[in-house]
Motif scaffolding. Structure first.
Motif, short mmCIF file in Angstrom:
data_model
loop_
_atom_site.label_atom_id
_atom_site.label_comp_id
_atom_site.label_asym_id
_atom_site.label_seq_id
_atom_site.Cartn_x
_atom_site.Cartn_y
_atom_site.Cartn_z
N LYS A 13 -1.39 0.26 -4.06
CA LYS A 13 -2.78 0.42 -3.65
C LYS A 13 -2.90 1.58 -2.67
O LYS A 13 -2.31 1.56 -1.59
N TRP A 14 -3.63 2.58 -3.07
CA TRP A 14 -3.88 3.73 -2.20
C TRP A 14 -5.37 3.94 -1.96
O TRP A 14 -5.76 4.89 -1.28
N MET A 15 -6.23 3.06 -2.47
CA MET A 15 -7.67 3.19 -2.30
C MET A 15 -8.21 2.02 -1.48
O MET A 15 -7.74 0.89 -1.61
N LYS B 49 -7.89 -6.46 8.69
CA LYS B 49 -8.78 -5.49 9.34
C LYS B 49 -8.05 -4.17 9.62
O LYS B 49 -7.91 -3.75 10.77
N CYS B 50 -7.59 -3.55 8.58
CA CYS B 50 -6.92 -2.25 8.69
C CYS B 50 -7.26 -1.46 7.44
O CYS B 50 -6.89 -1.85 6.34
N ASP B 51 -7.97 -0.37 7.61
CA ASP B 51 -8.41 0.44 6.47
C ASP B 51 -7.69 1.77 6.40
O ASP B 51 -8.18 2.72 5.79
N TYR B 52 -6.51 1.88 7.01
CA TYR B 52 -5.77 3.15 6.98
C TYR B 52 -5.28 3.44 5.57
O TYR B 52 -4.69 2.57 4.93
N TRP C 14 -18.07 -2.81 6.95
CA TRP C 14 -18.00 -3.80 8.02
C TRP C 14 -16.96 -4.87 7.70
O TRP C 14 -16.23 -5.34 8.57
N GLN C 15 -16.87 -5.30 6.45
CA GLN C 15 -15.93 -6.34 6.07
C GLN C 15 -14.48 -5.86 6.17
O GLN C 15 -13.57 -6.64 6.50
N HIS C 16 -14.24 -4.58 5.90
CA HIS C 16 -12.87 -4.06 5.91
C HIS C 16 -12.39 -3.73 7.32
O HIS C 16 -11.21 -3.93 7.64
N THR C 17 -13.25 -3.21 8.16
CA THR C 17 -12.83 -2.74 9.48
C THR C 17 -13.08 -3.75 10.58
O THR C 17 -12.39 -3.71 11.61
N GLY C 18 -14.06 -4.63 10.42
CA GLY C 18 -14.41 -5.55 11.49
C GLY C 18 -15.34 -4.95 12.52
O GLY C 18 -15.74 -5.65 13.47
N LYS C 19 -15.71 -3.69 12.37
CA LYS C 19 -16.66 -3.02 13.26
C LYS C 19 -17.93 -2.71 12.50
O LYS C 19 -17.87 -2.35 11.31
N PRO C 20 -19.10 -2.85 13.12
CA PRO C 20 -20.37 -2.59 12.40
C PRO C 20 -20.43 -1.17 11.86
O PRO C 20 -20.07 -0.20 12.55
N CYS C 21 -20.90 -1.05 10.61
CA CYS C 21 -21.09 0.27 10.02
C CYS C 21 -22.39 0.87 10.52
O CYS C 21 -23.11 0.27 11.33
N ARG D 43 0.84 -1.19 0.00
CA ARG D 43 0.00 0.00 0.00
C ARG D 43 0.88 1.24 0.00
O ARG D 43 2.04 1.21 0.43
N GLU D 44 0.30 2.34 -0.45
CA GLU D 44 1.02 3.62 -0.51
C GLU D 44 0.28 4.65 0.31
O GLU D 44 -0.96 4.73 0.28
N CYS D 45 1.02 5.44 1.05
CA CYS D 45 0.42 6.49 1.87
C CYS D 45 -0.23 7.53 0.96
O CYS D 45 0.43 8.12 0.10
N PHE D 46 -1.51 7.74 1.18
CA PHE D 46 -2.24 8.65 0.29
C PHE D 46 -1.86 10.11 0.53
O PHE D 46 -1.96 10.93 -0.37
N ARG D 47 -1.42 10.44 1.72
CA ARG D 47 -1.01 11.82 1.98
C ARG D 47 0.22 12.19 1.17
O ARG D 47 0.31 13.31 0.64
N HIS D 48 1.18 11.28 1.05
CA HIS D 48 2.34 11.55 0.22
C HIS D 48 1.94 11.62 -1.26
O HIS D 48 2.51 12.40 -2.02
N LEU D 49 0.98 10.81 -1.66
CA LEU D 49 0.51 10.87 -3.04
C LEU D 49 -0.12 12.23 -3.34
O LEU D 49 0.12 12.82 -4.40
N MET D 50 -0.92 12.74 -2.40
CA MET D 50 -1.59 14.02 -2.62
C MET D 50 -0.60 15.17 -2.64
O MET D 50 -0.83 16.18 -3.33
N GLN D 51 0.47 15.06 -1.89
CA GLN D 51 1.49 16.12 -1.94
C GLN D 51 2.10 16.23 -3.34
O GLN D 51 2.37 17.33 -3.81
#
Length: 450
Positions: A117-119, A128-131, A233-240, A58-66
């Motif tokens: 992957k940045w999306m 279970k990490c959507d950062y 819910w599938q990505h985070t493991g917590k109910p939406c 994965r790629e940090c999206f903040r660096h991409l936006m810069q």
């Protein structure tokens, strides 16, 4: 924040990153599910691909936006963040089409320079990490900011000590926790249940329903399978929010929020993560001595041009720049209060006390004394009208002349004349020789005419 490994390298090159990732793989072992989020460093990207070929890069999206805002501008660029945060593939493509229509060159640029992957829509839902950013790395950098200037051996020992204390505190917290899921996660979910008035639930079973929102969008929720068509819910493991609307609509009293949260957030997982203890190390005099074939000297560091910066300069997309709060809408009193607060929070880097700087005479380690203020020339010593307190007796002419032997101005002469008239005393006689010594001839003549 959970620290895995740290190392010391002279520069961020591909060889150094490959070495570091190799050591990291020895510590982690073979992980069936692994995601590694990196910044825009190409050497790090190559090293992760060589050492962890099975990992999801994965790629940090903040660096991409810069990099994005340096090349492109316009309203269509504002859809980049919604596209990155969208869990649904259709929603991601919808925002991306708007961007490509406004900025046609962006499509080729993203495919050429940002292939990772940045999306969220492309993330593996089993992890279970959507950062979309790696800001947790910046947390560690800020954590060790004050000790970066130490020598390598002392720096490594200090970081080891800080990590050991951190894990010990987490173990103490884990021993006090009760229940199945972490209380902090449950508190966040309960807070989200208070703002679900815009959702309507159409039940087809106790734990299966359709959830409609104000925009007439329909989502299918299957609570027993921990699934929702929005895919959050599938990505985070917590109910939406759609799942929370269905869970809170249950009339049965035995329904618990803990049953719908992934075991990733369980108390037992938290205890297992911090169960390991960092072994204490004695003083460096007790360390074993090794006979090395070569003598290891200090590394040859490359000093950059200009003033050495310790704090990271924040970008335009980040908040909290720490600028001045004064402005046209703030009164002068508020500005003075703000300045006083800032002075009060000043901390001495020498003794560690608040209220002064390192160069101040108040610092006990500085050894300087308070400087005496120099008396300005042509200033009057003695009594002045401001020193006269209300209700105190007015001094006589002789007292004023004895205490104020300085320049006799028109204001003082007028005051003496008023005091003399009230006590039937003639005005004081001014000697011309006294005036000519301390006053210009022009001003002395004016005073004599009065």
């Amino acid at each position: 924040m959970f620290s895995l490994a740290f190392g010391f390298i002279d520069s961020e090159t591909t060889e150094n990153w490959v070495w570091f990732m190799t050591q990291l793989k020895k510590a982690l072992g073979e992980c069936p599910l692994l995601a590694i989020c990196t910044d825009a460093c190409k050497g790090l990207e190559i090293a992760v691909g060589q050492v962890f070929p099975q990992a999801e890069q994965r790629e940090c999206f903040r660096h991409l936006m810069q990099n994005f805002i340096k090349r492109y501008s316009g309203e269509s660029g504002g859809h980049m963040w919604p596209a990155a945060r969208a869990y649904d593939k259709e929603a991601y493509e919808k925002h991306l089409d708007i961007i490509y229509r406004g900025i046609p060159d962006a499509k080729l640029w993203l495919k050429k320079h940002h292939k990772l992957k940045w999306m969220r829509s492309d993330f593996n839902p089993n992890i279970k990490c959507d950062y979309v950013t790696n800001n947790v790395a910046e947390v560690f950098n800020n954590w060790i900011k004050d000790i970066k200037d130490l020598p390598v051996a002392d720096l490594a020992d200090k970081i080891r000590e800080m990590i050991g204390l951190l894990m010990y505190r987490r173990r103490e917290i884990g021993e006090k926790l009760d229940g199945k899921i972490l209380p902090a996660v449950l508190a966040i979910l309960r807070a989200k249940t208070r703002g679900l008035g815009h959702l309507s639930v159409v039940k087809y079973d106790h734990f299966t329903a359709e959830v409609w929102d104000n925009c007439n969008h329909r989502f299918v929720v299957k609570a027993q399978l921990h699934e929702c068509s929005c895919l959050e819910w599938q990505h985070t493991g917590k109910p939406c929010q759609h799942a929370l609307a269905l869970i809170t609509a249950q009339k049965a009293r035995d329904v618990k929020m803990e049953d719908f949260v992934h075991e990733y957030y369980s108390v037992q997982k938290f205890r297992n993560a911090y169960a390991r203890m960092i072994e204490p190390i004695p003083h460096k005099d007790k360390w074993p001595k090794l006979d090395l074939p070569i003598e290891i000297a200090a590394p040859l560091s490359k000093r950059s041009v200009g003033r050495q910066k310790k704090n990271r300069i924040k970008g335009c997309l980040e908040g909290g720049s720490g600028g001045s709060k004064s402005g046209p809408n703030i009164s002068e009193n508020e500005n003075e209060k703000t300045k006083k607060m800032i002075r009060g929070k000043a901390r001495c880097s020498g003794c560690g006390e608040f209220g002064h700087r390192k160069s101040s005479y108040k610092c006990s380690l500085n050894g300087t004394k308070k400087r005496k203020r120099k008396i300005r020339k042509n200033t009057t010593k003695g009594w002045t009208p401001k020193d006269l307190l209300p209700g105190s007796p007015v001094p006589t002419r002789e007292q004023i002349m004895q205490e104020s032997p300085g320049i006799v101005t028109r204001g003082r002469l007028a005051l003496l004349m008023e005091e003399g008239a009230s006590q039937d005393i003639s005005p004081p006689t001014v000697q011309p020789s006294t005036l000519t010594k301390k006053m210009t001839p022009k001003r002395a003549k004016r005073s004599l005419d009065i």
